[in-house]
Design an enzyme around this catalytic site. Structure first.
Site, PDB file in Angstrom:
ATOM      1  N   ASP A  30       3.119  -3.992 -12.566  1.00 26.45           N
ATOM      2  CA  ASP A  30       2.311  -4.771 -13.513  1.00 26.45           C
ATOM      3  C   ASP A  30       2.373  -4.091 -14.883  1.00 26.45           C
ATOM      4  OD1 ASP A  30      -0.413  -6.832 -13.108  1.00 26.45           O
ATOM      5  OD2 ASP A  30      -0.129  -5.742 -14.987  1.00 26.45           O
ATOM      6  N   HIS A 100       0.843 -14.635  -7.487  1.00 25.50           N
ATOM      7  CA  HIS A 100       1.246 -13.227  -7.391  1.00 25.50           C
ATOM      8  C   HIS A 100       0.149 -12.457  -6.677  1.00 25.50           C
ATOM      9  CE1 HIS A 100      -0.618 -14.174 -11.265  1.00 25.50           C
ATOM     10  NE2 HIS A 100      -1.229 -12.999 -11.187  1.00 25.50           N
TER      11      HIS A 100
END
Ligand code: DGP
Length: 122
Positions: A30, A100
């Site tokens: 991320d 996600h």
């Protein structure tokens, strides 16, 4: 649905720190890490939100959790522990409309995990 930034990552049109890939899914770090370890596991099929998954997507969505656990084991934090979370729509805090699974680890995570915001749906 229209393409998101994650389609561009899948297609290598923009860079990402990729940790895992198979024919159905991709895992990458991320960009805005909320823990020492924070990565996302996404299906290559662009499903906008959890609400948009079909019956046929059940195995694919389960596969994301399988990959999370597999990477947790391979990266050595499975035993220590971690959190997976999938945000859905505005109130869930979703900002990228391609599902996600967040995987967070590497510190003792607080619970509850959210900071309430002063907003309600009209
Ligand atoms: P969510 O709020 O649940 O939709 O989470 C979206 C996450 O995606 C957020 O934690 C930041 C991450 N993200 C957004 N754009 C990019 C990007 O271009 N690259 C990477 N690696 N992560 C991104």
């Amino acid at each position: 649905m229209s393409d998101t930034i994650f389609t561009k990552i899948i297609n290598r049109e923009i860079p990402a720190d990729i940790l895992y890939e198979d024919d159905q899914a991709l895992a990458f770090k991320d960009i805005n890490a909320q823990a020492p370890i924070h990565f996302l596991v996404i299906p290559k099929k662009p499903i906008a939100t959890l609400n948009d998954m079909s019956e046929d997507d059940r195995e694919l969505v389960g596969h994301l959790s399988y990959i999370a656990a597999k990477l947790a084991d391979e990266m050595g934090f499975a035993h220590e522990g971690y959190r997976t979370v999938m945000n859905c729509n505005e109130f869930g805090g979703q900002s990228v409309y391609h599902i996600h699974l967040h995987v967070l680890a590497g510190k003792l995570l607080g619970w509850p995990p959210f900071t309430d915001k002063p907003k309600t749906l009209e």
